[in-house]
Design a protein around this motif. Structure first.
Motif, PDB file in Angstrom:
ATOM      1  N   GLY A 231       0.802  -1.222   0.000  1.00  0.00           N
ATOM      2  CA  GLY A 231       0.000   0.000   0.000  1.00  0.00           C
ATOM      3  C   GLY A 231       0.832   1.269   0.000  1.00  0.00           C
ATOM      4  O   GLY A 231       0.323   2.347  -0.285  1.00  0.00           O
ATOM      5  N   ASN A 232       2.126   1.123   0.338  1.00  0.00           N
ATOM      6  CA  ASN A 232       3.093   2.234   0.302  1.00  0.00           C
ATOM      7  C   ASN A 232       2.642   3.436   1.129  1.00  0.00           C
ATOM      8  O   ASN A 232       3.042   4.568   0.867  1.00  0.00           O
ATOM      9  CB  ASN A 232       3.349   2.668  -1.155  1.00  0.00           C
ATOM     10  N   ASN A 233       1.802   3.209   2.146  1.00  0.00           N
ATOM     11  CA  ASN A 233       1.277   4.332   2.932  1.00  0.00           C
ATOM     12  C   ASN A 233       2.158   4.627   4.137  1.00  0.00           C
ATOM     13  O   ASN A 233       2.765   3.732   4.709  1.00  0.00           O
ATOM     14  CB  ASN A 233      -0.172   4.044   3.376  1.00  0.00           C
ATOM     15  N   THR A 234       2.179   5.915   4.500  1.00  0.00           N
ATOM     16  CA  THR A 234       2.878   6.308   5.725  1.00  0.00           C
ATOM     17  C   THR A 234       2.006   5.963   6.924  1.00  0.00           C
ATOM     18  O   THR A 234       0.802   5.758   6.782  1.00  0.00           O
ATOM     19  CB  THR A 234       3.172   7.819   5.737  1.00  0.00           C
ATOM     20  N   PHE A 235       2.605   5.905   8.102  1.00  0.00           N
ATOM     21  CA  PHE A 235       1.820   5.554   9.297  1.00  0.00           C
ATOM     22  C   PHE A 235       2.403   6.180  10.551  1.00  0.00           C
ATOM     23  O   PHE A 235       3.623   6.367  10.670  1.00  0.00           O
ATOM     24  CB  PHE A 235       1.744   4.028   9.475  1.00  0.00           C
ATOM     25  N   SER A 236       1.490   6.512  11.470  1.00  0.00           N
ATOM     26  CA  SER A 236       1.817   6.801  12.870  1.00  0.00           C
ATOM     27  C   SER A 236       0.637   6.306  13.682  1.00  0.00           C
ATOM     28  O   SER A 236      -0.506   6.644  13.366  1.00  0.00           O
ATOM     29  CB  SER A 236       2.006   8.301  13.112  1.00  0.00           C
ATOM     30  N   TYR A 237       0.931   5.484  14.695  1.00  0.00           N
ATOM     31  CA  TYR A 237      -0.136   4.870  15.494  1.00  0.00           C
ATOM     32  C   TYR A 237      -0.201   5.536  16.865  1.00  0.00           C
ATOM     33  O   TYR A 237       0.841   5.827  17.473  1.00  0.00           O
ATOM     34  CB  TYR A 237       0.124   3.367  15.683  1.00  0.00           C
ATOM     35  N   PHE A 238      -1.440   5.724  17.350  1.00  0.00           N
ATOM     36  CA  PHE A 238      -1.703   6.357  18.650  1.00  0.00           C
ATOM     37  C   PHE A 238      -2.769   5.542  19.383  1.00  0.00           C
ATOM     38  O   PHE A 238      -3.723   5.073  18.757  1.00  0.00           O
ATOM     39  CB  PHE A 238      -2.226   7.781  18.464  1.00  0.00           C
ATOM     40  N   VAL A 239      -2.633   5.425  20.698  1.00  0.00           N
ATOM     41  CA  VAL A 239      -3.588   4.645  21.494  1.00  0.00           C
ATOM     42  C   VAL A 239      -4.571   5.602  22.176  1.00  0.00           C
ATOM     43  O   VAL A 239      -4.167   6.603  22.780  1.00  0.00           O
ATOM     44  CB  VAL A 239      -2.848   3.792  22.542  1.00  0.00           C
ATOM     45  N   THR A 240      -5.867   5.286  22.082  1.00  0.00           N
ATOM     46  CA  THR A 240      -6.900   6.122  22.709  1.00  0.00           C
ATOM     47  C   THR A 240      -6.919   5.860  24.219  1.00  0.00           C
ATOM     48  O   THR A 240      -6.370   4.862  24.692  1.00  0.00           O
ATOM     49  CB  THR A 240      -8.296   5.812  22.136  1.00  0.00           C
ATOM     50  N   PRO A 241      -7.599   6.725  24.999  1.00  0.00           N
ATOM     51  CA  PRO A 241      -7.701   6.472  26.450  1.00  0.00           C
ATOM     52  C   PRO A 241      -8.304   5.102  26.753  1.00  0.00           C
ATOM     53  O   PRO A 241      -7.957   4.478  27.765  1.00  0.00           O
ATOM     54  CB  PRO A 241      -8.619   7.600  26.944  1.00  0.00           C
ATOM     55  N   GLY A 242      -9.190   4.613  25.893  1.00  0.00           N
ATOM     56  CA  GLY A 242      -9.819   3.308  26.104  1.00  0.00           C
ATOM     57  C   GLY A 242      -8.967   2.133  25.624  1.00  0.00           C
ATOM     58  O   GLY A 242      -9.400   0.987  25.709  1.00  0.00           O
ATOM     59  N   GLY A 243      -7.788   2.409  25.090  1.00  0.00           N
ATOM     60  CA  GLY A 243      -6.891   1.331  24.674  1.00  0.00           C
ATOM     61  C   GLY A 243      -7.078   0.862  23.236  1.00  0.00           C
ATOM     62  O   GLY A 243      -6.531  -0.165  22.851  1.00  0.00           O
ATOM     63  N   PHE A 244      -7.836   1.610  22.450  1.00  0.00           N
ATOM     64  CA  PHE A 244      -7.983   1.272  21.030  1.00  0.00           C
ATOM     65  C   PHE A 244      -6.878   1.958  20.227  1.00  0.00           C
ATOM     66  O   PHE A 244      -6.449   3.064  20.573  1.00  0.00           O
ATOM     67  CB  PHE A 244      -9.350   1.711  20.505  1.00  0.00           C
ATOM     68  N   VAL A 245      -6.437   1.297  19.156  1.00  0.00           N
ATOM     69  CA  VAL A 245      -5.349   1.861  18.351  1.00  0.00           C
ATOM     70  C   VAL A 245      -5.941   2.614  17.169  1.00  0.00           C
ATOM     71  O   VAL A 245      -6.782   2.078  16.432  1.00  0.00           O
ATOM     72  CB  VAL A 245      -4.386   0.759  17.879  1.00  0.00           C
ATOM     73  N   THR A 246      -5.505   3.861  17.014  1.00  0.00           N
ATOM     74  CA  THR A 246      -5.871   4.684  15.862  1.00  0.00           C
ATOM     75  C   THR A 246      -4.595   5.005  15.092  1.00  0.00           C
ATOM     76  O   THR A 246      -3.501   4.982  15.658  1.00  0.00           O
ATOM     77  CB  THR A 246      -6.546   5.991  16.317  1.00  0.00           C
ATOM     78  N   GLU A 247      -4.754   5.300  13.818  1.00  0.00           N
ATOM     79  CA  GLU A 247      -3.582   5.561  12.959  1.00  0.00           C
ATOM     80  C   GLU A 247      -3.856   6.774  12.085  1.00  0.00           C
ATOM     81  O   GLU A 247      -4.966   6.935  11.574  1.00  0.00           O
ATOM     82  CB  GLU A 247      -3.322   4.332  12.065  1.00  0.00           C
ATOM     83  N   TYR A 248      -2.845   7.608  11.914  1.00  0.00           N
ATOM     84  CA  TYR A 248      -2.823   8.571  10.818  1.00  0.00           C
ATOM     85  C   TYR A 248      -2.019   7.938   9.701  1.00  0.00           C
ATOM     86  O   TYR A 248      -0.918   7.405   9.930  1.00  0.00           O
ATOM     87  CB  TYR A 248      -2.117   9.862  11.221  1.00  0.00           C
TER      88      TYR A 248
END
Ligand SMILES: [Fe+2]
Length: 300
Positions: A231-248
């Motif tokens: 997919g050649n996409n860039t990524f940065s992962y962040f964890v929400t207060p509830g422990g779910f993973v979100t990504e830009y």
């Protein structure tokens, strides 16, 4: 052939409703959608999808529902028949939806027990052209799931929901498309649960500027910044207060839905991340646990 064509939203039950609401509205960069149903709904400003996240106060942190789009009411009906024929458990048959934005849809449980919804005719919302450096999400990019039988779940996505395979990482991670985006889902082995939800950013600068805002608000990058190979996409992962993973993410490859042939990449550190300069890794993100309430309908 009737098939899924887009992701709509992810509904979560969260034990700390206020903290999770503040994360999406004040930190991550989504916009609250007004409602009087006791739930919290958020849209991404760069897309006319009515909402992309729904939060519900709950005892446990869990994924309540993953909602997908198809093109028409006839496609909703046809997909419901396919889901039934595949033996999946139906939560409710196609009907007018009472959630914000309305529409027509049905709910079912994935073979692993995660509740899913497929709908059409949901109202579109306003959107605006985002400018470089704003650093807020354009739309949902993709969802990654774990499955105890990942090959079976991949077959469900391809044979029943109409996804196509874009690439493989070894024989364990499969990237699946439902439109011209290289992937809207990826599936990995593991307990039945969500791995992460990614949001498209306008550019790599917007991913970095968004990461800067999170840092100022006390949320450090869990893994990244980096660039995947599939997919050649860039990524940065962040964890929400509830422990779910979100990504830009940004610059996800566009492909021809009909003709793309998959590549099988051999797993290696510089394949997972072609830059190799980021902090953390998959091992520094929350360890996958079975989603609480498998095969249990949420209250919303
Ligand atoms: Fe991702």
């Amino acid at each position: 052939m009737s098939r899924v064509t887009e992701i709509r939203y992810v509904g979560y039950g969260v034990a700390d409703f206020d903290a999770e609401k503040a994360y999406y509205a004040d930190v991550f960069g989504l916009e609250a959608v007004p409602s009087d149903d006791g739930l919290a709904w958020f849209k991404a400003q760069g897309s006319d999808e009515h909402h992309v996240v729904r939060l519900r106060p709950a005892e446990n942190n869990r994924v309540d529902v993953i909602a997908l789009a198809t093109d028409s009411r006839n496609d909703v009906d046809a997909l419901c028949e396919k889901v039934k024929a595949a033996g999946a458990k139906i939560v409710h048959d196609p009907r007018e939806l009472t959630t914000p934005g309305g529409g027509y849809g049905f709910r079912f449980f994935s073979p692993d027990g995660i509740q899913m919804e497929i709908s059409a005719d949901v109202a579109r919302s306003g959107k605006r052209d985002l400018a470089r450096w704003e650093g807020v999400p354009v739309k949902i990019s993709h969802i990654v799931l774990h499955s105890p039988d990942h090959q079976a779940l991949i077959r469900f996505f391809t044979d029943v929901l109409g996804f196509r395979i874009s690439d493989w990482l070894g024989d364990f991670m499969c990237f699946l498309r439902c439109n011209s985006a290289h992937h809207r889902f990826a599936i990995l082995p593991g307990p039945p649960c969500l791995n992460h939800v990614a949001y498209d950013m306008l550019s790599v600068d917007d991913m970095m500027r968004g990461a800067h805002r999170l840092k100022l608000k006390g949320v450090d990058i869990g893994w990244g910044p980096g660039r995947h190979t599939a997919g050649n996409n860039t990524f940065s992962y962040f964890v929400t207060p509830g422990g779910f993973v979100t990504e830009y993410t940004s610059e996800l490859e566009e492909v021809d839905f009909d003709t793309r042939e998959p590549t099988v990449y051999t797993p290696a550190p510089m394949v997972m991340d072609q830059w190799g300069i980021g902090v953390g890794g998959p091992q520094t993100l929350p360890h996958p646990q079975p989603n609480p309430g498998l095969f249990v309908t949420s209250e919303a």
